[in-house]
Structures are given as structure tokens and as C-alpha cells.
Design an enzyme around this catalytic site. Structure first.
Site, PDB file in Angstrom:
ATOM      1  N   HIS A  90       0.877  -1.187   0.000  1.00  0.00           N
ATOM      2  CA  HIS A  90       0.000   0.000   0.000  1.00  0.00           C
ATOM      3  C   HIS A  90       0.911   1.233   0.000  1.00  0.00           C
ATOM      4  O   HIS A  90       1.746   1.388  -0.886  1.00  0.00           O
ATOM      5  CB  HIS A  90      -0.921  -0.108   1.226  1.00  0.00           C
ATOM      6  CG  HIS A  90      -2.071   0.849   1.267  1.00  0.00           C
ATOM      7  ND1 HIS A  90      -2.431   1.676   0.236  1.00  0.00           N
ATOM      8  CD2 HIS A  90      -2.974   1.116   2.263  1.00  0.00           C
ATOM      9  CE1 HIS A  90      -3.496   2.387   0.593  1.00  0.00           C
ATOM     10  NE2 HIS A  90      -3.837   2.082   1.823  1.00  0.00           N
ATOM     11  N   HIS A 100      -1.987  -2.167  -9.918  1.00  0.00           N
ATOM     12  CA  HIS A 100      -3.020  -1.625  -9.046  1.00  0.00           C
ATOM     13  C   HIS A 100      -4.175  -2.596  -8.939  1.00  0.00           C
ATOM     14  O   HIS A 100      -4.471  -3.304  -9.897  1.00  0.00           O
ATOM     15  CB  HIS A 100      -3.531  -0.279  -9.588  1.00  0.00           C
ATOM     16  CG  HIS A 100      -4.216   0.527  -8.551  1.00  0.00           C
ATOM     17  ND1 HIS A 100      -5.558   0.421  -8.310  1.00  0.00           N
ATOM     18  CD2 HIS A 100      -3.720   1.414  -7.663  1.00  0.00           C
ATOM     19  CE1 HIS A 100      -5.865   1.233  -7.319  1.00  0.00           C
ATOM     20  NE2 HIS A 100      -4.778   1.847  -6.899  1.00  0.00           N
ATOM     21  N   ASP A 116       2.685   5.905  -6.698  1.00  0.00           N
ATOM     22  CA  ASP A 116       3.857   5.838  -5.818  1.00  0.00           C
ATOM     23  C   ASP A 116       5.182   5.865  -6.570  1.00  0.00           C
ATOM     24  O   ASP A 116       6.193   6.285  -6.023  1.00  0.00           O
ATOM     25  CB  ASP A 116       3.806   4.556  -4.972  1.00  0.00           C
ATOM     26  CG  ASP A 116       2.679   4.623  -3.966  1.00  0.00           C
ATOM     27  OD1 ASP A 116       2.559   5.659  -3.299  1.00  0.00           O
ATOM     28  OD2 ASP A 116       1.911   3.651  -3.846  1.00  0.00           O
TER      29      ASP A 116
HETATM   30  N1  COA Z   1       5.442  -6.353 -10.092  1.00  0.00           N
HETATM   31  C1  COA Z   1       5.457  -7.566 -10.686  1.00  0.00           C
HETATM   32  N2  COA Z   1       4.359  -8.284 -10.872  1.00  0.00           N
HETATM   33  C2  COA Z   1       3.185  -7.775 -10.480  1.00  0.00           C
HETATM   34  C3  COA Z   1       3.103  -6.522  -9.877  1.00  0.00           C
HETATM   35  C4  COA Z   1       4.274  -5.797  -9.686  1.00  0.00           C
HETATM   36  N3  COA Z   1       4.269  -4.613  -9.120  1.00  0.00           N
HETATM   37  N4  COA Z   1       1.816  -6.254  -9.586  1.00  0.00           N
HETATM   38  C5  COA Z   1       1.117  -7.323  -9.985  1.00  0.00           C
HETATM   39  N5  COA Z   1       1.956  -8.234 -10.523  1.00  0.00           N
HETATM   40  C6  COA Z   1       1.584  -9.526 -11.049  1.00  0.00           C
HETATM   41  C7  COA Z   1       1.543 -10.543  -9.915  1.00  0.00           C
HETATM   42  O1  COA Z   1       2.761 -11.149  -9.656  1.00  0.00           O
HETATM   43  C8  COA Z   1       0.482 -11.494 -10.402  1.00  0.00           C
HETATM   44  O2  COA Z   1       1.069 -12.320 -11.369  1.00  0.00           O
HETATM   45  P1  COA Z   1       0.630 -13.871 -11.497  1.00  0.00           P
HETATM   46  O3  COA Z   1      -0.828 -13.829 -11.853  1.00  0.00           O
HETATM   47  O4  COA Z   1       1.521 -14.392 -12.569  1.00  0.00           O
HETATM   48  O5  COA Z   1       0.863 -14.487 -10.152  1.00  0.00           O
HETATM   49  C9  COA Z   1      -0.503 -10.582 -11.127  1.00  0.00           C
HETATM   50  O6  COA Z   1       0.262  -9.471 -11.556  1.00  0.00           O
HETATM   51  C10 COA Z   1      -1.638 -10.117 -10.226  1.00  0.00           C
HETATM   52  O7  COA Z   1      -1.073  -9.477  -9.066  1.00  0.00           O
HETATM   53  P2  COA Z   1      -1.724  -9.475  -7.627  1.00  0.00           P
HETATM   54  O8  COA Z   1      -0.722  -9.002  -6.636  1.00  0.00           O
HETATM   55  O9  COA Z   1      -2.381 -10.790  -7.336  1.00  0.00           O
HETATM   56  O10 COA Z   1      -2.889  -8.433  -7.868  1.00  0.00           O
HETATM   57  P3  COA Z   1      -3.562  -7.521  -6.796  1.00  0.00           P
HETATM   58  O11 COA Z   1      -4.777  -6.948  -7.421  1.00  0.00           O
HETATM   59  O12 COA Z   1      -3.714  -8.221  -5.508  1.00  0.00           O
HETATM   60  O13 COA Z   1      -2.392  -6.461  -6.651  1.00  0.00           O
HETATM   61  C11 COA Z   1      -1.137  -4.682  -5.989  1.00  0.00           C
HETATM   62  C12 COA Z   1      -2.477  -5.122  -6.586  1.00  0.00           C
HETATM   63  C13 COA Z   1      -1.103  -3.152  -5.957  1.00  0.00           C
HETATM   64  C14 COA Z   1      -1.036  -5.211  -4.554  1.00  0.00           C
HETATM   65  C15 COA Z   1       0.040  -5.222  -6.842  1.00  0.00           C
HETATM   66  O14 COA Z   1      -0.032  -4.707  -8.169  1.00  0.00           O
HETATM   67  C16 COA Z   1       1.372  -4.925  -6.207  1.00  0.00           C
HETATM   68  O15 COA Z   1       1.802  -5.679  -5.319  1.00  0.00           O
HETATM   69  N6  COA Z   1       2.053  -3.831  -6.636  1.00  0.00           N
HETATM   70  C17 COA Z   1       3.278  -3.431  -6.012  1.00  0.00           C
HETATM   71  C18 COA Z   1       3.001  -2.664  -4.725  1.00  0.00           C
HETATM   72  C19 COA Z   1       2.499  -1.280  -4.998  1.00  0.00           C
HETATM   73  O16 COA Z   1       3.012  -0.568  -5.849  1.00  0.00           O
HETATM   74  N7  COA Z   1       1.499  -0.885  -4.208  1.00  0.00           N
HETATM   75  C20 COA Z   1       0.913   0.432  -4.300  1.00  0.00           C
HETATM   76  C21 COA Z   1      -0.434   0.362  -4.909  1.00  0.00           C
HETATM   77  S1  COA Z   1      -1.096   1.982  -5.210  1.00  0.00           S
END
Ligand code: COA
Length: 373
Positions: free
Chosen positions: A219, A258, A309
Site C-alpha cells: 500500500h 493496481h 507511488d
Molecule cells: N510487479 C510484478 N508483478 C506484479 C506486480 C508488480 N508490481 N503487480 C502485480 N503483478 C503480477 C503478480 O505477480 C500477479 O502475477 P501472477 O498472476 O503471474 O501471479 C498478477 O500481476 C496479479 O497481481 P496481484 O498481486 O495478485 O494483484 P492484486 O490486485 O492483488 O495487486 C497490488 C495489486 C497493488 C497489490 C500489486 O499490483 C502490487 O503488489 N504492486 C506493487 C506494490 C504497490 O506498488 N502498491 C501500491 C499500490 S497503489
């Protein structure tokens, strides 16, 4: 079984709100109907804070009164300053804000003389002061005055944190960044604040929950992680090579992707422009080009786009703000959205208490300790 698609409550309508809309494609983010592009381009952070908390944009006389009111709330009680002085230098500044919020709740509790609007204004003004006071006390051994005189919260923060006069471009960037970070519908920390508020607890408890939730790297903590990542590389080529290796190991690249947006984060281009401008001003030839290359590689390899971010990190960096203060800056902005949501939750409250699918052992007889061996 929980449907994989709705894991982590993805896509679940968990309530109603009149505060903010986030479109999945990423083309639109609106605070109370106004687009983020228009607000970031034309409104001060204080106008946006007022809009979120009170529901409408202020007139100029209302805004002037509001600014004066916020200014009058910048000073901190001496008992709170003493607590800040006792938080170790090694503490994360997010823990400083979490503790400061909690302490203020004991000194100025919610009650007959202080309603949730008053506390929202107080915390909005007090968070920058808490952060700067603690930071300068530990960095320079100084007990700084908290009456910088700056009309804006952004200017007050930079002035209190760094001393001296504030460069206009830095103040403007921070102002825009606070507007971008102010609100984002049912994100994890806002939802935590609403869950906490739904038990009819006090306002400070809801905000303390939210701060703890924002701290995590999935987050708000992502902006600090993004800076740590960008700073690792000495050139765009090195960044490209390493990012590909990280992706092949299925590592997450912080600052990308996201939960709701699928194509882009409408806040990213706005803050990216500032990161570019401040990079030029600083004569930087590495950090910004590295960040742009990471963006290109992430899109090419994974169709993942930078969220707010990612470019906030270099933008803050070029203002000489220490990396562990990045997520606390998010708190300074998001207190407005949290406050608006707690007030909204209270106006039509229902205890938030979902159900779980049980996956543990089936019913079994209890065995007393003496018989368990
Ligand atoms: N880097 C690499 N791969 C990513 C990624 C990232 N930042 N964000 C998503 N993915 C990939 C995941 O590994 C997953 O791949 P898979 O299906 O092969 O396992 C797929 O995309 C789905 O990701 P997931 O984490 O399950 O989706 P979510 O909806 O739960 O995730 C976030 C949303 C924001 C948690 C995720 O994109 C993330 O962890 N981003 C990095 C943290 C971040 O920047 N947070 C701030 C958000 S404003």
C-alpha cells in the site's frame, strides 16, 4: 471455497460512498465529482481537504477562514513533544505518526467539546508538525518552533523539515502530490478506518488503524520501496537487465500495478511531470532516466504501469526529502480522505463484520491436558 477472483475482497462492493470514484480502466479519478486532473491543476491542497471533509469546494472567504483555522492548529502540546522526543531515532517515521496520533487522542479526546470535524482539522495540521519536530530533534538536536507562518500546509512542512526558505517548485510539487494522495475510495487503509469506525469507537482509533495499514509495502509503503529500487541502479541499461531478472524470479516491482486500475493510474502522469522537472533542475542524469527505463521494461514485459507511488518517489527525492518520510507524506494527505470516510461511515453506520469460509479441522472432542501426555 472463496472465489479466486474475489480474494482480498477484489471487486466486492463493500459499501456506498459519495466521496470518490475510481474507474477500473484508470482514465478517471474524481473527488466528489471533480476530476483529479482539474483539482491537481487548479486547486490548493487546502481546497481539496475542505471539499473532501465538508462535501463542497469552499468560497474564497470560507477558504481563508479554513486556512487560518488550520494554521492555528499547528502547535503541539508539550506532553506530545515529550513523547516525540522519546521515540528512538531509529524508529520508522510512520510509527512516529501512529504514536503521535494516539497520544493526541489522550490529550485532546473526542467528546462534547471536540467533534470529528475539529479532530480532522487538528490532525491535518498536527501531522506535519509531529513529523518535522521529531525529525529535527533527532537529526540536529533542535526543538524547532512550529509557527513557520507559511499559508500552505505544504510550505509549512518543507519549511519546518528543512529550515530556511522553501523553493517554489518544491512547494508546488508537494502541493500537487498531497492533492493526488488525498483520497482513493475503499483502499486498504480507508477500509481499515471505516471498519474501526463502524464499531463506534473514537476518531483517533480509526485514524491510528489507517496509519498502521498504510505503512505496508503493498500500500503506501510502495513509494519508499520504489525509491530503494531506483537508487540501486547506476544506469538505465543496468536497471533493464536487473528488472528482467527480478521479473523472471517472479519478484514484485514496487510502484507498479493496481488492484482497481487496469490500464493506467491517472495520477501517475501528473506526478511524473514533476519528477522530470525537478530532476532537470537538480542536474540529475541517472535517477529519472533509470525510472523511465523501468517503466518501459515493466510495460513491455508485463503490461504493468506505474501507480502514483512510483514517480512520487523521485519527485520527493529531488526535494531532498529522506526516503523514510515518503509514506508519512502520504499520511499528511490521506488524513483528509480517511476523515471524510469516517464521518460518512458514522452518518449511516452498520457494523462491518464479514463472514469467513472455514477450512480448519472438523469438529473434534477436547482432550484434557493430563491425557494429552
Ligand atoms: N510487479 C510484478 N508483478 C506484479 C506486480 C508488480 N508490481 N503487480 C502485480 N503483478 C503480477 C503478480 O505477480 C500477479 O502475477 P501472477 O498472476 O503471474 O501471479 C498478477 O500481476 C496479479 O497481481 P496481484 O498481486 O495478485 O494483484 P492484486 O490486485 O492483488 O495487486 C497490488 C495489486 C497493488 C497489490 C500489486 O499490483 C502490487 O503488489 N504492486 C506493487 C506494490 C504497490 O506498488 N502498491 C501500491 C499500490 S497503489
Amino acid at each position: 471455497m472463496v472465489d479466486k477472483k474475489t480474494e482480498g475482497l477484489a471487486g466486492i462492493q463493500a459499501g456506498e460512498t459519495a466521496i470518490c470514484t475510481v474507474s477500473a480502466e484508470g482514465h478517471e479519478l474524481r473527488y466528489r465529482g471533480y476530476s483529479i486532473q482539474e483539482l491537481a491543476g487548479g486547486a490548493s491542497f487546502e481546497e481539496v481537504a475542505y471539499l473532501l471533509i465538508h462535501g463542497e469546494l469552499p468560497t474564497s472567504s470560507v477558504l481563508e477562514d479554513y486556512r487560518n483555522r488550520l494554521k492555528s492548529f499547528r502547535e503541539l502540546p508539550s506532553a506530545l513533544k515529550l513523547v516525540l522526543e522519546n521515540i528512538p531515532k531509529t524508529a520508522h517515521p510512520m510509527d512516529v505518526l501512529r504514536t503521535g496520533c494516539s497520544m493526541l487522542g489522550t490529550l485532546e479526546p473526542e467528546g462534547k467539546t471536540r467533534d470529528h470535524f475539529a479532530i480532522a482539522d487538528r490532525l491535518l495540521s498536527a501531522f506535519p508538525s509531529m513529523l518535522a519536530y521529531w525529525f529535527r530533534f533527532w537529526k540536529e538536536g533542535k526543538r524547532i518552533a512550529l509557527n513557520s507562518g507559511d499559508a500552505s500546509l505544504a510550505g509549512h512542512f518543507l519549511h519546518s523539515l528543512q529550515g530556511g526558505s522553501v523553493e517554489e517548485a518544491r512547494r508546488q510539487m508537494l502541493e500537487v502530490s498531497l492533492v493526488l494522495y488525498a483520497e482513493h475510495e475503499f483502499n486498504a487503509s480507508t477500509f481499515a478506518a471505516r471498519v474501526t469506525a463502524s464499531t463506534l469507537t473514537d476518531f483517533y482509533s480509526a485514524i491510528t488503524s489507517a496509519i498502521g495499514t498504510l505503512r505496508g509495502s503493498l500500500h503506501g509503503g510502495a513509494n519508499e520501496e520504489a525509491m530503494a529500487l531506483i537508487s540501486r541502479f547506476r544506469s538505465p541499461d543496468e536497471a533493464e537487465k536487473e528488472i528482467k531478472v527480478m521479473l523472471s524470479k517472479k519478484e514484485k516491482i514496487m510502484g507498479f500495478g493496481h488492484r482497481v486500475y487496469k490500464e493506467c493510474d491517472p495520477r501517475s502522469d501528473i506526478i511524473k511531470k514533476w519528477a522530470r522537472e525537478l530532476s532537470k533542475k537538480a542536474g540529475d542524469t541517472v535517477i529519472y532516466p533509470v525510472a523511465e527505463r523501468i517503466e518501459a521494461v515493466m510495460w513491455r514485459e508485463k503490461r504493468l504501469f506505474p501507480n502514483v507511488d512510483f514517480y512520487s518517489a523521485p519527485a520527493y527525492h529531488f526535494c531532498d526529502i529522506r526516503t523514510d518520510l515518503f509514506t508519512p507524506l502520504f499520511v499528511m494527505a490521506r488524513i483528509t480522505g480517511w476523515a471524510a470516510h469516517v464521518i460518512e461511515q458514522r452518518a449511516n453506520n452498520k457494523l462491518i463484520r464479514p463472514a469467513a469460509t472455514y477450512i480448519g479441522p472438523s469438529a473434534r472432542a477436547f482432550v484434557p491436558l493430563q491425557k494429552r501426555g
